[in-house]
Enzyme design. Structure first.
Site, PDB file in Angstrom:
ATOM      1  N   GLY A   1       0.548  -1.022   0.036  1.00 54.95           N
ATOM      2  CA  GLY A   1      -0.231   0.339  -0.134  1.00 54.95           C
ATOM      3  C   GLY A   1       0.990   1.104   0.293  1.00 54.95           C
ATOM      4  O   GLY A   1       2.015   1.128  -0.088  1.00 54.95           O
ATOM      5  N   SER A   2       0.274   2.332   0.515  1.00 56.50           N
ATOM      6  CA  SER A   2       0.656   3.652   0.389  1.00 56.50           C
ATOM      7  C   SER A   2       2.580   3.644   1.117  1.00 56.50           C
ATOM      8  O   SER A   2       2.705   5.540   0.827  1.00 56.50           O
ATOM      9  CB  SER A   2       0.287   4.141   0.771  1.00 56.50           C
ATOM     10  OG  SER A   2      -1.228   4.360   0.315  1.00 56.50           O
ATOM     11  N   THR A   3       2.916   3.220   1.868  1.00 58.28           N
ATOM     12  CA  THR A   3       3.700   2.751   2.540  1.00 58.28           C
ATOM     13  C   THR A   3       5.065   3.044   1.515  1.00 58.28           C
ATOM     14  O   THR A   3       6.418   3.336   0.975  1.00 58.28           O
ATOM     15  CB  THR A   3       4.509   1.946   3.884  1.00 58.28           C
ATOM     16  OG1 THR A   3       4.008   0.798   3.758  1.00 58.28           O
ATOM     17  CG2 THR A   3       3.463   2.331   4.562  1.00 58.28           C
TER      18      THR A   3
ATOM     19  N   LYS B   1       4.509   4.165  -1.616  1.00 60.10           N
ATOM     20  CA  LYS B   1       4.824   5.308  -2.418  1.00 60.10           C
ATOM     21  C   LYS B   1       6.581   6.539  -2.047  1.00 60.10           C
ATOM     22  O   LYS B   1       6.900   7.058  -2.428  1.00 60.10           O
ATOM     23  CB  LYS B   1       4.032   6.373  -2.307  1.00 60.10           C
ATOM     24  CG  LYS B   1       3.222   5.898  -2.258  1.00 60.10           C
ATOM     25  CD  LYS B   1       1.386   7.062  -2.026  1.00 60.10           C
ATOM     26  CE  LYS B   1       0.589   6.447  -2.573  1.00 60.10           C
ATOM     27  NZ  LYS B   1      -1.211   6.404  -2.188  1.00 60.10           N
TER      28      LYS B   1
END
Lengths: 641, 364
Positions: free
Chosen positions: A297-299, A301
């Site tokens: 997920g976003s981690t 990014k």
């Protein structure tokens, strides 16, 4: 007639000589064979014969200890009276087994089976291991031939369940069966004392021959990089979160981003290593931070951001990006997590908002090849080599399958599978100046006198991004916590930076609706990170399933509590102040009141709730101290002379 | 001046007595622990063996002196008496089974092994039957009847070791007596066939052959005795551990006072001691064949050579097994191994040899 007789006798004598020669040859062959066995093969057969005579009774060796980085005992040893039985000295095994089983309260048939094993000496474990003094006394009173109470050791766990899923456990024979106990079994194993018996083939001691005795050696101790005090904080927080959100499991990692040392490695639920049989093997065999793989997920990014900044394809502060709430890639509509879209933003705001179309843009500007290069350079797609048992590799797209859609989803952390420890390794590199360090768990191996046998040093693998890029990443991530999706991790004075993550779980190749792994990766202080904390909660319920809501506050609290242990003192210079949003508690900083008079305090500081103690004129001290961030309704206590 | 005959006789007696004394010494060393463990309540081996030795030598002296030894009729009676005992041992209640073979007849605290005595009886009877005439043609079916009857009875027990020694000794007599060479060629082929048939009849024999080829294949099963014997003699080295210092006699080697006594001798006295014992047997062989060649009548020659061959071949068989040269076969070492029947049989043969050594060319 006489002539014939003589002839026959002569012929007989000829044949007699032939037989004589044959016999001489046969006996010479025996001498030859004796020479071969006794002289030529003497050494070889002597060794085998000695092995055949060997009658050694080993006693349990003292296993090395497992310590934390400060020398605190995590796994030690305790004496355990243990029963041994020599079958050759007692033929009445059935009745003996019955009598012993009665004292121990165990099954007589099982005990009999163990006692009748064809060996010089049988250890009656686990039934007759670690028996109580009362049991030992009672058995001694029975005066059973061939039954001895020996001294053995079992593992003791002064910190109970703490760190159990990393430490693992030993079986009743003292061998490591899981975790550190298993991975470092050879180092930890001691050689026990041995009694060498001179016996006949059946194990009966020979008269007039003294038995030999060899003293054993304690196993080496393993000192981990773990700080058990930090571990306690992390496990407590994870257990609370698991209960609060009714989640299946949770995990956490604390790492020193400058060295790769793992300061904590937590998986919950935990278990007590002495009672491993009571839990499912999926608990004791899975060390979640290295075993579990899931969509980050976003981690993730952070990796895209670092690559984009290093390649200078974006400008955080001066370049704008418009998010309509989705982005079209080759006919596929990839939505932002925020339905309406974030509208016009700088790229810094793209990071703060964790805006998916914004990251797709960064990924597209980089191109698939570059993006893939950076992902691999940051250590994804292969085991970190931490040496922790059961570490997984994770899964990336192959070069062939890495099309535009895959590139786009990868840029915001979907469609790939990584381990928590890979994420921590990568983020550490992104924020520490760009250096990828290999995570490690063992600091030193010590001999039984406490002397260092082997010390492990940080291992820098490569520089992935420049110092300058790393600085920009830190700043961007600090503003994520101050202004963006990571606001719940804000801790005053510690300058926390970080990134949220929320990923839908994949079950049997399909996304599972309403089932998420929420995570947060945070570090402090943002200008010179000393601590990196990662927390993931699997399948939380009873709350909105976002990393910013569930995981961020845990990381914030953990950092706040462990900062003093890492020698971080709160300071506010350069701190990005938390931006107020509706619903946040209104806060202000406590002024310094010491030395002020009642009058001046009353005159100047009417906005604060102040409670006076004492009857003097001047303020001697105050609680909380000056500069503390408190809610507007909180009371400041002042004490006068 | 002593004649050569006297010297040969002295050589024979000295070596035979020396071997018997060595036997007593090692029955004591090898067997005391085994005896204490397994026969704690009975008379120690060394005492029994002492009695057996005394009785055996006494009987040998009688045979040496007695004119009856020269009479063919004596051997006929002895032969058929032994055949009767061989039949008796097969009858349940009379014969006792030990280690899977029904070979013993119990007599109070002692036991008798007819298969031992029948070897001497056959040699004597066969030798006598060869001297009926001075005919050139020696071949006669009767000889095979004499050999096969006891051989078949022994194989019913079964006792392969005794049967092999008896048959080999008998063939040595036939050979020396002048049986044509092609007969032995024919016999060789038949022997191989019989060998295969014997293995096929009893699977344990195949296991023995296998363990002979590779004893380490099954060190606790079929290879056990062979390996334990090697574990005794190999560590003995050149000089041995010294008398009484065997390690393998502590129950590692089964019945160390018996078939494997030579292992203990080799272990305690080394290659030198073992070779010395073997040389005593060579002296015995030289003396016996010297005596044989100096006899004036064919049946005397055959009897002496047959008796000597029996002792020497049995020695070879025993030492071959102990040193790993031959597959494991349970035979005793003449003069040395513990056991009344074995010892007495050896001394019966020795007495006969001495008898013909003493008969000073009375018949010219």
């Amino acid at each position: 007639m006489q002539a014939l007789r003589t002839f026959i006798l002569l012929q007989s004598k000829k044949r007699l000589r032939a037989i004589f020669v044959i016999f001489l040859i046969l006996l010479a062959m025996v001498v030859g064979k004796l020479f071969h066995v006794q002289i030529i093969k003497h050494e070889l057969l002597k060794e085998r014969a000695e092995a055949n005579w060997d009658r050694e009774i080993p006693f349990g060796g003292v296993r090395g200890e497992i310590l934390d980085r400060n020398g605190d005992l995590l796994v030690g040893n305790q004496l355990a009276p243990t029963l041994y039985f020599m079958p050759s000295q007692n033929r009445e095994i059935t009745s003996t087994a019955k009598a012993v089983a009665e004292v121990l309260g165990t099954d007589a048939a099982k005990l009999e089976e163990k006692m009748s094993k064809k060996a010089i000496m049988n250890k009656l474990a686990p039934e007759g291991m670690n028996i109580t003094k009362e049991q030992a006394d009672e058995i001694a009173r029975l005066q059973i031939d061939g039954l001895y109470t020996g001294v053995d050791f079992i593992r003791s766990y002064p910190k109970g369940e703490l760190l159990s899923r990393l430490l693992g456990f030993t079986g009743y024979d003292g061998n490591g069966l899981a975790g550190i106990e298993y991975a470092y079994d050879e180092i930890l194993s001691g050689t026990g004392d041995k009694i060498r018996l001179y016996t006949d083939a059946k194990g009966i001691p020979l008269p007039h021959v003294d038995d030999g005795f060899t003293t054993g050696k304690k196993g080496a101790s393993v000192e981990l990089t773990i700080d058990s005090r930090m571990q306690e904080v992390l496990e407590r927080e994870l257990l609370q979160a698991m209960e609060k959100y009714d989640s299946a499991q949770a995990l956490g990692i604390i790492m020193n981003p400058k060295t790769g040392e793992l300061l904590s490695l937590a998986s919950v639920p935990t278990y007590h290593p002495a009672e491993y049989q009571k839990v499912d093997q999926s608990i004791y065999n899975r060390n979640l931070p290295v075993w579990m793989t899931f969509e980050p997920g976003s981690t993730f990014k952070i990796v895209t951001l670092a690559a984009g900044l290093e390649e200078k394809v974006i400008d955080l502060h001066h370049e704008h990006f418009f998010d309509p709430g989705y982005v079209m890639v080759e006919g596929a509509r990839l939505r932002c997590w925020s339905r309406g879209g974030h509208g016009d933003q700088t790229f810094l705001e793209v990071v703060e908002n964790s805006c998916n179309p914004g990251f797709v843009e960064i990924g597209q500007r980089l191109g698939g090849k570059k993006l893939d290069q950076y992902i691999r350079a940051f250590g994804f797609g292969q085991s970190t080599g931490s040496g922790i048992a059961g570490e997984a590799n994770g899964i990336l797209f192959s070069e062939k399958a890495f099309g535009p859609v895959e590139q786009a989803t990868t840029a915001f952390g979907q469609g790939i599978s990584v381990t928590p420890i890979q994420q921590v390794q990568a983020v550490a590199a992104a924020i520490n100046g760009g250096y990828l360090y290999r995570p490690y768990i063992v600091k030193e191996i010590l001999d039984d006198k406490g002397e260092t046998l082997q010390a492990f040093e940080p291992e820098m693998q490569r520089q992935v991004i420049s110092e300058e890029t790393s600085k920009q990443v830190r700043e961007a991530l600090e503003s994520v916590v101050a202004n963006g999706s990571g606001r719940n991790a804000f801790t005053d004075g510690l300058r926390v930076g970080g990134k949220t993550g929320t990923a839908q779980k994949v079950v049997d190749g399909n996304y599972k609706d309403g089932d998420y792994i929420v995570s947060f990766i945070g570090f402090a202080p943002a200008d010179d990170p000393e601590l990196l904390v990662y927390v993931a909660v699997d399948s939380p319920k009873n709350a909105s399933q976002f990393g910013g809501v569930i995981a961020a506050p845990i990381v914030g609290r953990v950092i706040e509590e462990i900062a003093p242990l890492a020698g971080i003192t709160p300071r506010r210079e350069g701190q990005l102040e938390k931006e107020y949003r509706w619903g946040d508690t209104l806060t202000h900083r406590v002024p310094d009141l010491t030395g002020m008079t009642r009058k001046s305090v009353r005159g100047q500081l009417y906005t604060y709730q102040i409670e006076w103690h004492g009857s003097g004129e001047k303020v001697k001290y105050q609680l909380p101290a000056a500069d503390t961030l408190i809610g507007v309704d909180d009371v400041i206590h002042v004490y006068t002379e | 001046m002593r004649s050569l005959e006297d010297k040969l006789k002295t050589m024979f007696i000295v070596s035979a007595v020396a071997l018997s004394l060595i036997g007593l010494a090692f029955v004591h060393s090898a067997g005391s622990y085994w005896g204490a463990v397994h026969y704690a309540d009975s008379i120690p081996f060394i005492v029994k063996q002492g009695i057996y030795t005394a009785v055996s030598i006494g009987i040998a002296l009688v045979i040496m002196k007695s004119p009856l030894t020269s009479y063919p009729k004596t051997w006929t009676v002895f032969y058929f008496a032994m055949i009767l005992l061989l039949v008796a041992v097969l009858i349940p209640g009379i014969g006792v089974v030990r280690n899977g073979s029904q070979s013993w007849i119990a007599l109070g605290p002692f036991s008798l092994q007819p298969a031992e005595f029948v070897k001497v009886a056959l040699i004597g009877k066969l030798a006598c039957s060869m001297d009926k005439t001075g005919k050139k043609k020696v071949f006669h079916w009767q000889h095979f009847g004499l050999i096969l009857l006891p051989a078949a009875l022994i194989m019913l027990q079964p006792d392969l070791g005794s049967a092999v020694i008896m048959i080999i000794s008998a063939f040595v007599i036939l050979f020396i007596a002048g049986y044509p060479l092609k007969f032995f060629t024919f016999l060789g082929v038949g022997g191989i066939a019989a060998f295969i048939a014997l293995i096929a009849a009893a699977p344990y024999r195949l296991d023995r052959i296998k363990s002979y080829i590779d004893p380490w294949n099954d060190p606790l099963g079929t290879g056990f005795q062979g390996i334990q014997s090697l574990f005794a003699i190999a560590p003995g080295g050149l000089f041995g551990h010294g008398y009484g210092n065997s390690r393998q006699k502590y129950l590692y080697l089964p019945e160390p006072q018996n078939d494997f006594i030579f292992s203990i001798i080799a272990e305690e006295t080394g290659f030198i001691g073992a070779t010395f014992v073997l040389l005593l047997f060579v002296v015995l062989l030289v003396a016996t064949f010297g005596i044989a060649i100096r006899t004036k009548r064919r049946h005397e020659l055959l009897m002496v050579a047959g008796m000597g061959s029996m002792i020497i071949f049995q020695t070879f068989l025993n030492m071959g097994v102990v040193s790993g040269l031959l597959p494991v076969t349970g035979v005793t070492l003449p003069f040395i191994s513990y056991g009344g029947s074995s010892l007495m049989t050896t001394w019966l043969a020795a007495g006969t040899i001495m008898h013909f050594a003493s008969r000073r060319s009375s018949i010219g």
